[in-house]
Design a protein around this motif. Structure first.
Motif, PDB file in Angstrom:
ATOM      1  N   ILE A   1       0.840  -1.194   0.000  1.00 55.33           N
ATOM      2  CA  ILE A   1       0.000   0.000   0.000  1.00 55.33           C
ATOM      3  C   ILE A   1       0.880   1.251   0.000  1.00 55.33           C
ATOM      4  CG2 ILE A   1      -1.683   1.289   1.369  1.00 55.33           C
ATOM      5  CD1 ILE A   1      -2.704  -1.455   2.363  1.00 55.33           C
TER       6      ILE A   1
ATOM      7  N   ALA B   1      -1.335  -4.261  -1.710  1.00 54.26           N
ATOM      8  CA  ALA B   1      -2.533  -3.484  -2.010  1.00 54.26           C
ATOM      9  C   ALA B   1      -3.592  -4.355  -2.661  1.00 54.26           C
ATOM     10  CB  ALA B   1      -2.183  -2.325  -2.927  1.00 54.26           C
TER      11      ALA B   1
ATOM     12  N   LEU C   1      -7.798   3.762  -2.732  1.00 53.82           N
ATOM     13  CA  LEU C   1      -6.331   3.772  -2.800  1.00 53.82           C
ATOM     14  C   LEU C   1      -5.866   4.437  -4.089  1.00 53.82           C
ATOM     15  CD1 LEU C   1      -3.669   2.487  -1.470  1.00 53.82           C
ATOM     16  CD2 LEU C   1      -3.872   0.836  -3.296  1.00 53.82           C
TER      17      LEU C   1
END
Lengths: 280, 454
Positions: free
Chosen positions: A130, A174, A185
């Motif tokens: 992420i 992610a 995101l």
């Protein structure tokens, strides 16, 4: 120095104090952030857009609606020259960002795309952590300072209302996030490069109602600082979140106006047919 | 035909049965493959782990028949058709003997030299009593274990100590060079030769192969020329390895015969401060590690390029678009996103082609590599040797070598007994090297794969 400047801008995007106008102020009063004049677009020999004249207001949400294949996504992608990737595309006319033609020779596509970010219909997290996802944009822009990167990642995630959900697993993939989280995101990733304009290509069409609502809330928050152009098939969504709405049909801009007015009192017959569900 | 009528149901049932048949066929095929693997590995391991008989001199005694025949006179034994070794007098270990007397045996003058092939020898025997002037007592065929005549005492050969009680895969086997004696033959030279070979090959193959794939997939426009190149790469992947061997022999080993004699082209002196002699690089290269590595690199390049292209193609366009939209240049997109995402696929191709390359005996044999070497490339004998003479690291690529498959091939061809066990042990070392190499690559692949979940 440029980095520092951009960073301070990032920390305090409202620093210039010019955004006193709230969202309720009629957006047509502001100066246009993006303006297209007599724009035509070709895929090879096939013309996809005909003579588009459109003004996009600063710090407002402009929704592009229209039936499938009408050219609204093409138009959106031409605003940050993503169409350049496709072989054989061609643009005539002018696309002005802050009065500067983005298709002129001396414009650097890469720096243009840093100013005009994009969020796609399908969430496309990079197969990385992420943190690395968000930090990719600043990193390729030359930001290597770890603590600054951390700051950018945290702020972007907070802006995208994702921080609380992922703050404990920034190092995880992610790809493990849910669809709605992935899309947020991607929005955070677009925010991390500190763009002025965010283009959204049906950002919520693949999401469930709850995630859609979160994305819409997010857009509502973001428009105070960013200019947002959004393509959507969902007319309720367009009515809920946008100030201006443009209706495209078969490559032509049929009508543009304030959302409330366009949905309640369209001037064109085609627009009325479309929004009342008679075609498309 | 109605839904639910008899015919319909019968068809459904048959369709189901046919499906099950296919399932079982597939299961059988899998089992068959597994069984083949087990049989193959079993035969190799049983051969490699069978105890080495050992060779060497073993004492000979006379069997006790209880008839006490020999006490009357001295019996003379004449042996022929001996399998498993030869009889000698202890006084003259050079001369094989065919005939000896019972007294000789009792006096411990006769020994048997096992050749290591059998646990006990088998021979034809004729016994006569010359002292009494009598006719031969008897002729016995195939005297050996389980066939000891009871008419008269016969020579009994004691089995030698097994030289390799735990099989052929011993520490000595790993540390010795090649030898004519199967009990002494080792794989050290071949192992290090293969390590150098595969190291240099992968150093050449990975950058060139991935670079070519990147160019063809990301940069080249689909013109006739690139299509032609593509087609040829696909064809090259199917070219037999012996052809690459000929190519390597001509180009790298012999260099088109352009040199009449060995010519020193470069004499590297930069390591002289360490007391090293100048490193001379001579042309033509000859059958050295570098020629072998170049040949194997050519051999494995097409597969690496094709699989890398596949891996790059499998990266969704959305990933590239997302990177472009963030203001990444083409190279940044490729380097930071496309390459890491396609690395598992690329590594699969590299593993496949390098595994093929390490097992190739033919091209290595063609470029002129000899099996009978007993030193590692560069004459490196150990880490301490390497620390004292670091120049050997540079010498090694230009040194003659031998490789694992070449050794195995030469052992299989060896006429002398027991070399089949050596070959089996060599195959196990080859497989272990391969597994080790692939294991490393698979670990790297796993590390990158865990992020990729489209």
């Amino acid at each position: 120095m440029a980095l520092v400047k951009r960073f301070t801008q990032f920390v305090n995007p409202q620093g210039d104090g010019s955004n006193a106008q709230g969202p309720e102020v009629a957006p047509s009063l502001g100066t246009p952030k993006i303006e297209t004049r007599g724009m035509n677009f070709f895929y090879g020999t096939k013309q996809a857009l005909y003579d588009i004249n459109l003004q996009i207001q600063s710090r407002a949400v402009t929704a592009l609606i229209g039936p499938s294949g009408c050219g609204k996504s093409t138009y959106l992608r031409s605003l940050n020259r993503m169409n350049d990737i496709i072989e054989g595309t061609r643009v005539t006319g002018e696309v002005l960002l802050d009065g500067m033609d983005i298709y002129s020779r001396d414009v650097d596509v890469v720096s243009l795309r840093k100013r005009v970010g994009m969020v796609f219909q399908k969430s496309t997290p990079f197969p990385k952590s992420i943190f690395d996802n968000i930090a990719f944009g600043p990193r390729i822009a030359g930001q290597t300072n770890k603590s600054e990167l951390q700051g950018i990642v945290e702020r972007s995630l907070k802006q995208a209302a994702l921080w609380n959900e992922v703050k404990d697993r920034l190092k995880e993939s992610a790809m493990a996030l849910s669809g709605g989280q992935q899309q947020r995101l991607c929005i955070a990733r677009a925010l991390a490069t500190n763009p002025e304009v965010i283009l959204m290509d049906e950002p919520a069409s693949a999401l469930d109602p709850a995630s859609t609502a979160r994305i819409e809330d997010l857009i509502f928050e973001l428009k105070q600082n960013y200019t947002i152009v959004i393509v959507t098939h969902n007319m309720q969504q367009a009515a809920r979140i946008s100030e201006m709405t443009a209706f495209f049909c078969v490559g032509r801009l049929v009508e543009i106006g304030q959302t409330k007015q366009l949905f309640t009192n369209p001037t064109q017959k085609e627009t009325e047919d479309y929004i009342t569900g008679r075609f498309g | 035909m109605k839904l639910g009528d008899d015919n319909y149901e019968r068809r459904l049932i048959w369709r189901h049965r046919i499906g099950q048949c296919f399932e079982w066929l597939c299961r059988l095929a899998t089992m068959g493959a597994l069984a083949m693997l087990v049989v193959l590995m079993g035969s190799i391991f049983s051969s490699a782990l069978s105890p080495g008989r050992g060779s060497g001199l073993a004492p000979v005694s006379l069997t006790d028949t209880g008839k006490n025949l020999d006490t009357q006179g001295d019996l003379t034994y004449t042996v022929s058709k001996i399998i498993g070794g030869d009889f000698y007098f202890t006084s003259d270990p050079e001369e094989k003997i065919k005939s000896f007397s019972g007294t000789d045996v009792r006096g411990g003058k006769v020994v048997f030299n096992h050749n290591g092939k059998r646990a006990a020898p088998v021979f034809d025997l004729s016994v006569s009593d010359l002292s009494g002037g009598k006719e031969p007592i008897g002729k016995f065929k195939e005297v050996g274990p389980g066939r000891i005549p009871s008419e008269c005492p016969v020579p009994h050969v004691h089995p030698p100590k097994p030289a390799k009680p735990w099989g052929w895969l011993t520490w000595n086997f790993l540390t010795n060079g090649n030898s004519d004696d199967p009990l002494q033959a080792g794989i050290m030279a071949g192992f290090w030769g293969s390590v150098w070979l595969i190291g240099l090959t992968s150093l050449m193959v990975v950058p060139i192969g991935v670079g070519a794939a990147l160019y063809l997939e990301e940069y080249a426009k689909p013109t006739m020329l690139t299509k032609f190149i593509q087609l040829n790469i696909a064809n090259l992947a199917g070219v037999p390895s012996i052809v690459y061997g000929i190519l390597g022999f001509t180009v790298f080993s012999r260099m088109f015969g352009a040199f009449d004699k060995q010519v020193t082209v470069i004499s590297m002196k930069f390591l002289q401060f360490l007391g090293a002699k100048p490193i001379d690089i001579t042309l033509p290269l000859g059958p050295v590690v570098l020629s072998g590595a170049c040949t194997l690199a050519l051999l494995s390049l097409p597969v690496v390029i094709i699989t890398s292209q596949e891996a790059l193609r499998s990266i969704p366009a959305s990933l590239r678009h997302a990177a472009y939209a963030l203001g990444a240049t083409k190279w940044q997109t490729i380097w930071h996103q496309v390459l890491p995402a396609s690395l598992p696929g690329i590594l699969t191709g590299v593993i496949l082609s390098l595994s093929r390359a390490i097992g190739e005996a033919a091209p290595i044999a063609v470029i002129g590599v000899a099996a009978h070497l007993s030193f590692a490339p560069g004459r490196i004998t150990g880490i301490s040797d390497l620390i004292q003479n670091p120049d050997k690291l540079i010498r090694a690529p230009f040194d003659r070598f031998t490789a694992l498959p070449t050794l195995v091939y030469s052992w299989v061809n060896e006429a002398a007994p027991n070399f089949e066990h050596v070959a089996a042990a060599g195959i196990i070392v080859l497989l272990a090297t391969l597994l080790m190499m692939n294991g490393t690559a698979i670990l790297i692949r796993q590390r990158f794969q865990q992020w990729n979940r489209w």
